[in-house]
Write an enzyme that holds these catalytic residues in place. Structure first.
Site, short mmCIF file in Angstrom:
data_model
loop_
_atom_site.label_atom_id
_atom_site.label_comp_id
_atom_site.label_asym_id
_atom_site.label_seq_id
_atom_site.Cartn_x
_atom_site.Cartn_y
_atom_site.Cartn_z
N GLU A 147 72.49 64.73 0.46
CA GLU A 147 72.79 64.59 1.89
C GLU A 147 71.52 64.45 2.70
OE1 GLU A 147 75.38 67.80 3.14
OE2 GLU A 147 76.65 67.49 1.39
N HIS A 203 80.05 66.50 5.95
CA HIS A 203 79.88 67.96 5.80
C HIS A 203 80.33 68.72 7.05
CE1 HIS A 203 77.37 71.08 3.33
NE2 HIS A 203 78.44 71.64 3.90
N GLY A 257 87.32 81.91 -5.61
CA GLY A 257 86.80 82.83 -4.59
C GLY A 257 87.63 82.77 -3.32
N ARG A 258 87.01 83.18 -2.24
CA ARG A 258 87.74 83.26 -0.97
C ARG A 258 88.30 81.92 -0.54
NH1 ARG A 258 82.64 86.73 0.67
NH2 ARG A 258 81.78 84.90 -0.36
N ILE A 259 87.46 80.88 -0.61
CA ILE A 259 87.92 79.58 -0.09
C ILE A 259 88.96 78.96 -1.03
CG2 ILE A 259 87.20 77.25 0.58
CD1 ILE A 259 84.44 78.52 1.36
N ARG A 270 79.72 71.93 -2.81
CA ARG A 270 78.36 71.40 -2.69
C ARG A 270 78.32 70.08 -3.47
NH1 ARG A 270 77.75 73.99 1.17
NH2 ARG A 270 76.24 75.63 1.60
C1 GLV Z 1 78.64 75.12 4.50
O1 GLV Z 1 78.60 74.24 3.69
C2 GLV Z 1 78.38 76.49 4.23
O2 GLV Z 1 77.92 76.87 3.14
O3 GLV Z 1 78.61 77.27 5.17
C1 GLV Z 2 83.07 81.44 -0.40
O1 GLV Z 2 83.04 82.12 0.58
C2 GLV Z 2 83.99 81.63 -1.49
O2 GLV Z 2 83.97 82.72 -2.03
O3 GLV Z 2 84.75 80.71 -1.81
#
Ligand code: GLV
Ligand code: GLV
Length: 328
Positions: A269, A287, A158-160, A240
């Site tokens: 957590e 986190h 995904g984006r990250i 996560r």
């Molecule tokens: C952080 O963990 C988020 O989901 O923004």
């Molecule tokens: C979260 O924003 C993702 O798509 O990785």
């Protein structure tokens, strides 16, 4: 907007966001710098038109009922929304929004921070110096692992995951990735090669996790997965905690099945498994992946804009249960 919506914010957020909200709404913010107890949350959401919630607040049907039928939106101050019962919200006609995009680079940057800190034993080395143990340059002192030229394994494109992988170009790395399906956008941005999970785990020098928490990603990394990884490999997790079986990870680290781990998230957590705390070659952070001044401000502004849009008859910017909008 001709009414001033009544909005509750479950914890203090950057000032710019609260200021924007307060310009248009009646706002109450939890004045204490801690997560609300369940009973407090149930009480505080009562009668609100909108709530800004955090990933540390469990938003389920009972909370939605407590808020009442006038409540239109829970704007979650996070990209992840595994803390929210989405189907309950949809059933009750409550819009749920998240804060994607604005935290993508900050989170990817923190994943790189963990990767380098773990590979080069930065935290351990710094502690060694501060503890007064540094006696001068040593040929065998605090040896870590190379990063440049290695193979990066991304799980979750995904984006990250994509932002993280695209930054690997500067380090001349080979990128392999896995997801539920091949992702041409990811490939165009990163040059990454789609690889099945087993082969990815066997090939990668660094495995970085970028999946959402879902039933299908719970314990995505457990004993079997660690046994497939290289003994010199490092695991990075900024997604996560429950995506990783923490007990299995501690075993793999102790038995030398993998070399190290850099973690920003944990299964329970704020608790961290005591076995993990004992492992060398780990960098463990509380986190903080999205924790920059700019990013947290932008997350707050998105949460607020989602709320303001709802009450001025515009679509929310980042709705994660769009079925709710169609139902109207
Ligand atoms: C952080 O963990 C988020 O989901 O923004
Ligand atoms: C979260 O924003 C993702 O798509 O990785």
């Amino acid at each position: 907007m001709n009414i001033r919506p009544n909005v509750y914010v479950t914890r203090m957020l950057p000032e710019a966001a609260i200021d924007l909200l307060a310009a248009h709404c009646d706002v109450e913010v939890n004045p204490e710098d801690r997560v609300l107890e369940r009973v407090e949350l149930l009480e505080k959401v009562k009668g609100r038109d909108a709530v800004i919630s955090l990933l540390t607040d469990t938003i389920d049907d009972e909370i939605l009922v407590a808020a009442g039928p006038q409540c239109k939106i829970f704007a979650n101050y996070a990209v992840g929304f595994n803390n929210i019962d989405l189907s309950a919200a949809t059933k009750r006609g409550v819009v749920i929004t998240n804060t994607p995009d604005v935290l993508t680079d900050a989170t990817a940057d923190l994943a790189w921070t963990l990767l380098f800190a773990t590979a080069r034993r930065v935290v351990e080395a710094e502690k060694f110096l501060r503890d007064g143990k540094y006696q001068g340059w040593g040929p065998m002192l605090l040896l870590g692992l190379d990063v440049t030229g290695k193979t990066l394994g991304i799980i979750g494109s995904g984006r990250i995951g994509s932002s993280f992988a695209s930054k690997a170009k500067g380090f001349n790395m080979k990128v392999v990735y896995n997801d539920i399906a091949a992702n041409p956008e990811f490939e165009a941005a990163t040059g990454g090669v789609f690889t099945d999970k087993e082969r990815l785990l066997q090939q990668a020098d660094f495995v970085s996790l970028h999946v959402p928490l879902l039933p299908s990603t719970h314990h995505l990394m457990s004993d079997k997965e660690f046994s497939l990884m290289k003994k010199t490999a490092i695991l990075i997790n900024t997604s996560r905690g429950p995506v990783v079986d923490e007990k299995a990870l501690a075993r793999a680290l102790k038995n030398g099945e993998i070399w190290g781990a850099g973690l920003d998230v944990f299964e329970n957590e704020p608790a961290v498994d005591p076995d993990l705390l004992e492992c060398a070659n780990t960098v463990l952070l509380p986190h903080v992946a999205s924790a920059t001044i700019e990013t947290r401000t932008n997350m707050g502004l998105i949460a607020v804009r989602n709320i303001l849009n709802i009450f001025s008859g515009k679509p929310p910017i980042t709705c994660v249960n769009p079925a709710v909008l169609q139902a109207e």
